[in-house]
Scaffold this active site. Structure first.
Site, PDB file in Angstrom:
ATOM      1  N   ASN A  62       0.838  -1.192   0.000  1.00 47.20           N
ATOM      2  CA  ASN A  62       0.000   0.000   0.000  1.00 47.20           C
ATOM      3  C   ASN A  62       0.878   1.249   0.000  1.00 47.20           C
ATOM      4  OD1 ASN A  62       0.537  -0.906   2.772  1.00 47.20           O
ATOM      5  ND2 ASN A  62      -0.875   0.683   3.482  1.00 47.20           N
ATOM      6  N   GLU A  64       0.264   5.236   0.607  1.00 48.95           N
ATOM      7  CA  GLU A  64      -0.640   6.307   1.006  1.00 48.95           C
ATOM      8  C   GLU A  64      -0.153   7.650   0.457  1.00 48.95           C
ATOM      9  OE1 GLU A  64      -2.073   4.264   5.191  1.00 48.95           O
ATOM     10  OE2 GLU A  64      -0.851   6.074   5.286  1.00 48.95           O
ATOM     11  N   CYS A  73      -4.142   0.804  -2.474  1.00 46.47           N
ATOM     12  CA  CYS A  73      -3.988  -0.396  -1.654  1.00 46.47           C
ATOM     13  C   CYS A  73      -3.012  -1.352  -2.334  1.00 46.47           C
ATOM     14  CB  CYS A  73      -5.326  -1.094  -1.485  1.00 46.47           C
ATOM     15  SG  CYS A  73      -6.600  -0.097  -0.692  1.00 46.47           S
ATOM     16  N   GLU A  75      -3.271  -4.482  -2.980  1.00 44.00           N
ATOM     17  CA  GLU A  75      -3.903  -5.370  -3.952  1.00 44.00           C
ATOM     18  C   GLU A  75      -4.003  -4.713  -5.336  1.00 44.00           C
ATOM     19  OE1 GLU A  75      -4.794  -4.563  -0.862  1.00 44.00           O
ATOM     20  OE2 GLU A  75      -6.336  -5.947  -0.095  1.00 44.00           O
ATOM     21  N   CYS A 110     -10.521  -4.247   0.632  1.00 43.56           N
ATOM     22  CA  CYS A 110     -11.612  -3.277   0.601  1.00 43.56           C
ATOM     23  C   CYS A 110     -12.476  -3.507  -0.640  1.00 43.56           C
ATOM     24  CB  CYS A 110     -11.056  -1.856   0.629  1.00 43.56           C
ATOM     25  SG  CYS A 110     -10.284  -1.319  -0.922  1.00 43.56           S
ATOM     26  N   CYS A 113     -10.755  -2.793  -4.039  1.00 43.37           N
ATOM     27  CA  CYS A 113      -9.803  -3.856  -4.408  1.00 43.37           C
ATOM     28  C   CYS A 113     -10.543  -5.117  -4.824  1.00 43.37           C
ATOM     29  CB  CYS A 113      -8.857  -4.154  -3.250  1.00 43.37           C
ATOM     30  SG  CYS A 113      -7.660  -2.830  -2.986  1.00 43.37           S
TER      31      CYS A 113
END
Length: 157
Positions: A62, A64, A73, A75, A110, A113
């Site tokens: 990930n 940010e 993210c 994924e 999430c 993703c």
């Protein structure tokens, strides 16, 4: 009520030591990737690794950004990277991990993703197996991604 619709959800739980060496290697690649996460705001480090049909493992973490929601993210980082760098290769498996000691049953990709991963699974017309682990917990294994989004959005063809 006209009818009741029920969908089955199935996960297997494995100890790390009980997994095959190839599953252990995929999880280790995801754990290694999580160390490269840029997560100064959440401190939630996530790593993901995919195994392509060639056997190659690609990974991502990930990333940010203070201009939320500009981050990505783990994924999506690895799925988009695999799609861009190896567009003709199918993804067979994905491992998603976090360094957090949260319960593994509370950890899953999430919604964004899930949609990205599921669309990849639908596009390649073959299931993608998923392994999930938190900290040093047991590993949850799903035979496919579609069970994580049972009411999948699809444009009509």
């Amino acid at each position: 009520m006209i009818r009741s619709i029920t969908r089955e959800f199935s996960l297997e739980e494995w100890s790390f030591e009980g997994l095959s060496p190839s599953d252990q290697a995929l999880l280790q690649a995801a754990h290694d990737a999580s160390k490269n996460a840029y997560a100064p705001y959440s401190s939630f480090h996530v790593g993901a690794a995919v195994r392509l049909e060639s056997g190659e493992i690609m990974s991502g973490s990930n990333q940010e950004n203070m201009a939320y929601p500009s981050g990505l993210c783990a994924e999506r980082v690895v799925f988009f990277s695999a799609g861009a760098q190896r567009p003709k290769e199918r993804i067979l498996e994905v491992a998603v991990v976090t360094n957090s000691d949260m319960p593994v049953l509370n950890f899953s990709p999430c919604g964004g993703c899930r949609q990205v991963m599921l669309e990849t699974e639908m596009r390649q017309e073959e299931s993608i197996r998923m392994l999930m682990q938190t900290g040093s917990s047991n590993v949850l294994v799903s035979p496919n991604l579609r069970q994580f989004m049972p009411l999948t959005f699809q444009l009509p063809r």
